[in-house]
Design a protein around this motif. Structure first.
Motif, short mmCIF file in Angstrom:
data_model
loop_
_atom_site.label_atom_id
_atom_site.label_comp_id
_atom_site.label_asym_id
_atom_site.label_seq_id
_atom_site.Cartn_x
_atom_site.Cartn_y
_atom_site.Cartn_z
N SER A 92 -0.52 5.11 6.96
CA SER A 92 0.59 4.39 6.35
C SER A 92 1.39 5.26 5.40
N ARG B 134 3.74 7.25 7.40
CA ARG B 134 4.71 6.35 8.02
C ARG B 134 5.79 5.97 7.02
N THR B 135 5.42 5.66 5.77
CA THR B 135 6.42 5.28 4.76
C THR B 135 7.27 6.47 4.38
N ARG C 133 9.84 6.94 7.09
CA ARG C 133 10.92 5.96 6.99
C ARG C 133 11.88 6.30 5.86
N ALA C 134 11.31 6.68 4.71
CA ALA C 134 12.14 7.02 3.55
C ALA C 134 12.98 8.25 3.84
N GLN D 64 9.21 5.38 -7.32
CA GLN D 64 10.14 4.60 -6.52
C GLN D 64 11.30 5.47 -6.03
N ARG E 188 10.08 7.76 -3.30
CA ARG E 188 9.99 7.04 -2.04
C ARG E 188 11.37 6.79 -1.43
#
Length: 80
Positions: A22, A25-26, A29-30, A67, A70
């Protein structure tokens, strides 16, 4: 487990799929979102100054936050 399954259209070979961790994966995406934006570091810092009201400490906290890392897909390190 069967290596083939049958359908009306004929035999179909099954294919397994390994799940991506994960965290990767994140980050992926970011990174895709960040590539669409095409922001420079100066623009990011200027936006942080606008949102924080010009306080240097708050800007550094905002830009180096997890944040923001990300959202951009990159880690910004400021010394000062």
């Amino acid at each position: 487990m069967a290596k083939r399954t049958t359908r009306k259209s004929g035999a179909l070979t099954r294919q397994g799929r390994r799940v991506m961790p994960s965290l990767r994966r994140t980050a992926q995406r970011a990174r895709a979102v960040a590539e669409k934006a095409h922001l420079t570091v100066g623009e990011v810092i200027a936006a942080a100054f606008d949102t924080s009201g010009g306080e240097l400490g708050e800007v550094m906290e905002l830009v180096t936050s997890p944040q923001m890392t990300r959202a951009l897909g990159r880690r910004i390190i400021l010394e000062g």
